[in-house]
Design an enzyme around this catalytic site. Structure first.
Site, PDB file in Angstrom:
ATOM      1  CD  GLN A  80      -0.576   5.831  -0.984  1.00 23.94           C
ATOM      2  OE1 GLN A  80      -0.370   6.800  -1.504  1.00 23.94           O
ATOM      3  NE2 GLN A  80       0.298   5.533   0.011  1.00 23.94           N
ATOM      4  CG  PHE A  81      -0.217  -0.916  -2.193  1.00 25.33           C
ATOM      5  CD1 PHE A  81      -0.071  -1.870  -0.979  1.00 25.33           C
ATOM      6  CD2 PHE A  81       0.963  -0.358  -2.761  1.00 25.33           C
ATOM      7  CE1 PHE A  81       1.001  -2.260  -0.817  1.00 25.33           C
ATOM      8  CE2 PHE A  81       2.147  -0.404  -2.132  1.00 25.33           C
ATOM      9  CZ  PHE A  81       2.429  -1.336  -0.918  1.00 25.33           C
ATOM     10  CB  THR A  82       0.099   1.990   1.850  1.00 27.11           C
ATOM     11  OG1 THR A  82      -0.130   3.447   1.560  1.00 27.11           O
ATOM     12  CG2 THR A  82       1.279   1.429   1.442  1.00 27.11           C
TER      13      THR A  82
END
Length: 148
Positions: A80-82
């Protein structure tokens, strides 16, 4: 590395309508990788996921909590890069704090390997870089943010 650890009754990840990872009762963990993350963060993150005493006891009560390692609970691990979005200025998130995919993917895979090999956990994953539908039933709700 940043993780959001959620105690779940069930969780699954779909890509293009097909289930690519699913767990029953256990943990759903979102993992974000930043620049400079490496072996130390991998080990600390895996240890926290495996050993945080956040699962309900076998009788369902909250008095005595168990870790995923103690309970033999499954883990759904989703990149989950966000989690590294920067929203301090303006109305559009910035992504400069998130590690690029070619750096982040092997680190997320290594966290999954560590959970399997060191802690003996059953680990399911999403698909790195894909548009994923994550569906879960949070148990509690119980959600913890961990920085490593």
């Amino acid at each position: 590395m940043r993780t959001v650890i959620q105690r779940v009754r069930r969780a699954e990840v779909r890509v293009d309508g097909a289930v690519v990872g699913a767990v029953d009762s256990g943990l759903c963990v979102l993992v974000g990788v930043t620049h400079g993350d490496g072996r130390a963060q991998i080990e600390k993150t895996a240890r926290k996921i495996a050993q945080l005493r956040i699962l309900r006891s076998s009788d369902g009560g909250d008095d005595e909590r168990r870790s995923a390692e103690e309970a033999g609970a499954a883990v759904l691990l989703v990149s989950q890069f966000t989690l590294y979005a920067d929203v301090r200025k303006g109305r559009r998130p910035g992504w400069s704090h998130a590690a690029p995919g070619d750096v982040a993917e092997p680190i997320v895979e290594e966290v999954a390997r560590e959970l399997r090999d060191v802690y003996g956990l059953h680990v399911e994953t999403g698909r790195f870089g894909a548009m994923m539908d994550v569906e879960l039933v949070n148990d509690g709700p119980f959600t913890i943010l961990v920085e490593a």
